[in-house]
Design a protein around this motif. Structure first.
Motif, PDB file in Angstrom:
ATOM      1  N   PRO A  13       0.935   7.792  -6.228  1.00 15.96           N
ATOM      2  CA  PRO A  13       1.765   7.299  -7.332  1.00 15.96           C
ATOM      3  C   PRO A  13       0.980   6.601  -8.446  1.00 15.96           C
ATOM      4  CG  PRO A  13       2.838   6.840  -5.245  1.00 15.96           C
ATOM      5  CD  PRO A  13       1.462   7.351  -4.920  1.00 15.96           C
ATOM      6  N   ARG A  14       0.035   5.760  -8.099  1.00 18.20           N
ATOM      7  CA  ARG A  14      -0.722   5.034  -9.126  1.00 18.20           C
ATOM      8  C   ARG A  14      -1.533   6.001  -9.998  1.00 18.20           C
ATOM      9  NH1 ARG A  14      -3.407  -0.321  -7.399  1.00 18.20           N
ATOM     10  NH2 ARG A  14      -1.216  -0.765  -7.437  1.00 18.20           N
ATOM     11  N   GLN A  15      -2.144   7.001  -9.365  1.00 18.73           N
ATOM     12  CA  GLN A  15      -2.911   7.990 -10.133  1.00 18.73           C
ATOM     13  C   GLN A  15      -1.985   8.794 -11.031  1.00 18.73           C
ATOM     14  OE1 GLN A  15      -6.072   8.366 -10.501  1.00 18.73           O
ATOM     15  NE2 GLN A  15      -6.700   6.886  -8.976  1.00 18.73           N
ATOM     16  N   ALA A  16      -0.850   9.205 -10.485  1.00 12.55           N
ATOM     17  CA  ALA A  16       0.112   9.981 -11.272  1.00 12.55           C
ATOM     18  C   ALA A  16       0.609   9.178 -12.466  1.00 12.55           C
ATOM     19  CB  ALA A  16       1.280  10.420 -10.394  1.00 12.55           C
TER      20      ALA A  16
ATOM     21  N   HIS B 109       0.861  -1.177   0.000  1.00 15.17           N
ATOM     22  CA  HIS B 109       0.000   0.000   0.000  1.00 15.17           C
ATOM     23  C   HIS B 109       0.896   1.224   0.000  1.00 15.17           C
ATOM     24  CE1 HIS B 109      -3.523   2.444   0.734  1.00 15.17           C
ATOM     25  NE2 HIS B 109      -2.823   3.071   1.667  1.00 15.17           N
ATOM     26  N   LEU B 110       0.922   1.937  -1.126  1.00 19.84           N
ATOM     27  CA  LEU B 110       1.749   3.134  -1.225  1.00 19.84           C
ATOM     28  C   LEU B 110       0.981   4.336  -0.707  1.00 19.84           C
ATOM     29  CD1 LEU B 110       3.279   2.697  -4.787  1.00 19.84           C
ATOM     30  CD2 LEU B 110       4.361   2.248  -2.590  1.00 19.84           C
TER      31      LEU B 110
END
Length: 103
Positions: A66-69, A22-23
Motif C-alpha cells: 500500500p505505501r509503495q502504491a 505493519h501493513l
C-alpha cells in the motif's frame, strides 16, 4: 526499522511512537483495486481516473504494498497534471518509473 528502534540508544525515540502498524502487501488484484478506489474516493475523486491496465501495472510494480502504491499514485497524479491529463494511464505510470530511475 523495528530492530533499530529496539536498540537501547534509540529508547527515547521508540517511547515517542504511540502506534505501530505493519501493513502486509495486498495479495489479490481485487483487494488492491478496492484499496485504490477507496483512496481515490477519500481524496475526492467522483469517477474512476485510473485505467484498468494502469491499475494492473501499479499492482505489479508496487508488489501490492500500500505505501509503495500510494507513493507511486501521488507521483502519477503530478505527472498527469503536468501532461494536462485528467486520468492515469500506462504512459503516465511509465513516466513516473522513468523519472525514478533518473534519481
Amino acid at each position: 526499522l523495528l530492530s533499530v528502534l529496539r536498540m537501547k540508544r534509540h529508547a527515547a525515540l521508540a517511547s515517542r511512537i504511540v502506534a505501530r502498524l505493519h501493513l502486509q502487501p495486498l495479495s489479490t488484484r481485487e483487494a488492491f483495486t478496492a484499496f485504490l478506489a477507496h483512496g481515490l474516493k477519500a481524496a475526492g475523486a467522483t469517477s474512476n481516473i485510473v485505467s484498468d491496465s494502469a491499475a494492473e501495472l501499479l499492482f505489479r510494480i508496487s508488489r501490492g504494498v500500500p505505501r509503495q502504491a500510494a507513493r507511486l499514485m501521488r507521483e502519477a497524479l503530478i505527472v498527469a497534471h503536468e501532461q494536462q491529463k485528467n486520468f492515469i494511464d500506462d504512459a503516465v505510470l511509465e513516466t513516473v518509473l522513468d523519472e525514478e530511475t533518473l534519481e
